[in-house]
Design a protein around this motif. Structure first.
Motif, PDB file in Angstrom:
ATOM      1  N   ALA A   1     -15.767   3.848   1.661  1.00  0.00           N
ATOM      2  CA  ALA A   1     -14.950   3.714   0.596  1.00  0.00           C
ATOM      3  C   ALA A   1     -15.489   4.532  -0.693  1.00  0.00           C
ATOM      4  O   ALA A   1     -14.905   5.168  -1.410  1.00  0.00           O
ATOM      5  CB  ALA A   1     -14.355   2.254   0.010  1.00  0.00           C
TER       6      ALA A   1
ATOM      7  N   ASN B   1      -5.090   1.383  -2.429  1.00  0.00           N
ATOM      8  CA  ASN B   1      -5.957   0.347  -2.134  1.00  0.00           C
ATOM      9  C   ASN B   1      -5.891  -0.879  -2.569  1.00  0.00           C
ATOM     10  O   ASN B   1      -5.369  -0.939  -3.920  1.00  0.00           O
ATOM     11  CB  ASN B   1      -7.370   0.672  -1.934  1.00  0.00           C
ATOM     12  CG  ASN B   1      -7.881   1.596  -0.674  1.00  0.00           C
ATOM     13  OD1 ASN B   1      -7.152   1.902   0.158  1.00  0.00           O
ATOM     14  ND2 ASN B   1      -9.200   1.740  -1.046  1.00  0.00           N
TER      15      ASN B   1
ATOM     16  N   ASN C   1      -6.506  -3.873   2.718  1.00  0.00           N
ATOM     17  CA  ASN C   1      -6.758  -3.555   1.432  1.00  0.00           C
ATOM     18  C   ASN C   1      -7.398  -2.173   1.141  1.00  0.00           C
ATOM     19  O   ASN C   1      -7.059  -1.706   0.304  1.00  0.00           O
ATOM     20  CB  ASN C   1      -7.053  -4.643   0.713  1.00  0.00           C
ATOM     21  CG  ASN C   1      -8.643  -5.105   1.417  1.00  0.00           C
ATOM     22  OD1 ASN C   1      -8.811  -5.004   2.598  1.00  0.00           O
ATOM     23  ND2 ASN C   1      -9.629  -5.495   0.486  1.00  0.00           N
ATOM     24  N   PHE C   2      -8.076  -1.628   2.327  1.00  0.00           N
ATOM     25  CA  PHE C   2      -8.964  -0.703   2.214  1.00  0.00           C
ATOM     26  C   PHE C   2      -7.653   0.478   3.086  1.00  0.00           C
ATOM     27  O   PHE C   2      -8.238   0.976   4.043  1.00  0.00           O
ATOM     28  CB  PHE C   2     -10.170  -0.496   2.866  1.00  0.00           C
ATOM     29  CG  PHE C   2     -11.272  -1.280   2.196  1.00  0.00           C
ATOM     30  CD1 PHE C   2     -11.962  -0.511   0.903  1.00  0.00           C
ATOM     31  CD2 PHE C   2     -11.345  -2.533   2.396  1.00  0.00           C
ATOM     32  CE1 PHE C   2     -12.762  -1.288   0.128  1.00  0.00           C
ATOM     33  CE2 PHE C   2     -12.447  -2.948   1.592  1.00  0.00           C
ATOM     34  CZ  PHE C   2     -13.212  -2.503   0.420  1.00  0.00           C
ATOM     35  N   GLN C   3      -6.628   0.451   2.600  1.00  0.00           N
ATOM     36  CA  GLN C   3      -5.551   1.268   3.150  1.00  0.00           C
ATOM     37  C   GLN C   3      -5.792   2.689   3.147  1.00  0.00           C
ATOM     38  O   GLN C   3      -5.494   3.580   4.238  1.00  0.00           O
ATOM     39  CB  GLN C   3      -4.218   1.083   2.633  1.00  0.00           C
ATOM     40  CG  GLN C   3      -3.035   1.710   3.322  1.00  0.00           C
ATOM     41  CD  GLN C   3      -2.668   0.789   4.589  1.00  0.00           C
ATOM     42  OE1 GLN C   3      -1.937   1.371   5.552  1.00  0.00           O
ATOM     43  NE2 GLN C   3      -3.243  -0.277   4.917  1.00  0.00           N
TER      44      GLN C   3
ATOM     45  N   SER D   1      -6.645   1.889  -6.749  1.00  0.00           N
ATOM     46  CA  SER D   1      -7.004   0.649  -6.209  1.00  0.00           C
ATOM     47  C   SER D   1      -6.486  -0.415  -7.399  1.00  0.00           C
ATOM     48  O   SER D   1      -6.587  -0.096  -8.491  1.00  0.00           O
ATOM     49  CB  SER D   1      -8.345   0.656  -5.943  1.00  0.00           C
ATOM     50  OG  SER D   1      -8.763  -0.853  -5.470  1.00  0.00           O
TER      51      SER D   1
ATOM     52  N   ASN E   1       0.907  -1.255  -0.072  1.00  0.00           N
ATOM     53  CA  ASN E   1       0.108  -0.023  -0.108  1.00  0.00           C
ATOM     54  C   ASN E   1       0.848   1.175   0.150  1.00  0.00           C
ATOM     55  O   ASN E   1       0.293   2.381  -0.196  1.00  0.00           O
ATOM     56  CB  ASN E   1      -1.013   0.117   1.141  1.00  0.00           C
ATOM     57  CG  ASN E   1      -1.929  -1.272   1.370  1.00  0.00           C
ATOM     58  OD1 ASN E   1      -1.555  -2.099   2.232  1.00  0.00           O
ATOM     59  ND2 ASN E   1      -2.769  -1.257   0.237  1.00  0.00           N
TER      60      ASN E   1
END
Length: 230
Positions: A186, A151, A166-168, A202, A127
């Motif tokens: 998000a 992401n 993964n949703f950094q 992403s 990330n």
């Protein structure tokens, strides 16, 4: 230390997560060229995308973190924290030495840390390492987070494997939010970025892993070119 990373991600000398520059890796395009122009060479950075596999994922937690956390608390005279840290090792010894012996405990401890380290490095660095790395430019807070963070696409596996990191981007914007709620905000974050012309990145999981190695190779080559020719 982690709050410093959240406050100034990928800002040299302010984000402790990139302290491996310049002694182990040359990170980011700007810093790598700067290092090359200064004729500094602590490691053969043009090969860092290769030795990353040896000193990055396998060694970060079992070796570097093991001594650095003690150095950190002693340097800052956090004696209560040090006492609590020591009790962890005392408790784990009292629990496992009778079952496994000293050698067995050490083996178990370092195997677990080795496995944890490999997961931790790939999941956290995908990330950030491929993103913009520079000295602090005192940009606004949201732009600072977005230029240093990307992401990985949502999927059942990616969410589970990364622990929702993964949703950094959302993790950086809302660090106290429960991770399982990141996917709910998000779309709002993405629309806000589009409204203000801020890039929201992403990518697929394997592409994110590959980008770590690609970015290390690129910055290593930039360092070499500057070192030899500038």
């Amino acid at each position: 230390m982690h709050f410093q990373h959240h406050a100034k991600p990928n800002c040299f000398r302010k984000d402790p997560d990139i302290n491996m520059h310049p002694f182990f890796f040359a990170l980011g395009k700007i810093l790598s060229v700067e290092l090359g122009k200064q004729k500094k060479k602590y490691m053969p950075y043009n090969h860092q995308h290769k030795y990353f596999f040896l000193i990055g994922p396998p060694a970060l937690l079992p070796l570097y973190f093991q001594w650095y956390i003690f150095y950190f608390v002693v340097q800052r005279k956090k004696w209560v924290d040090l006492a609590w840290m020591i009790t962890f090792y005392v408790r784990i010894a009292l629990t496992y030495v009778p079952l496994l012996g000293v050698k067995g405990l050490l083996g178990l401890f370092f195997v677990v840390r080795f496995l944890e380290s490999n997961w931790f490095v790939w999941v956290t660095q995908m990330n950030h390492i491929p993103m913009h790395i520079d000295h602090d430019q005192n940009r606004d807070w949201v732009s600072t987070q977005l230029q240093a963070t990307c992401n990985v696409h949502k999927s059942a596996f990616n969410d589970w494997f990364s622990g929702h990191l993964n949703f950094q981007i959302e993790h950086h914007l809302f660090p106290t939010m429960p991770r399982h709620n990141y996917h709910k905000v998000a779309p709002l974050v993405r629309s806000l970025c589009a409204k203000h012309g801020i890039e929201y990145q992403s990518k697929p999981l394997l592409a994110a892993f590959a980008d770590i190695v690609r970015s290390l190779k690129e910055s290593g080559q930039l360092w070499l070119d500057a070192y030899l020719h500038q």
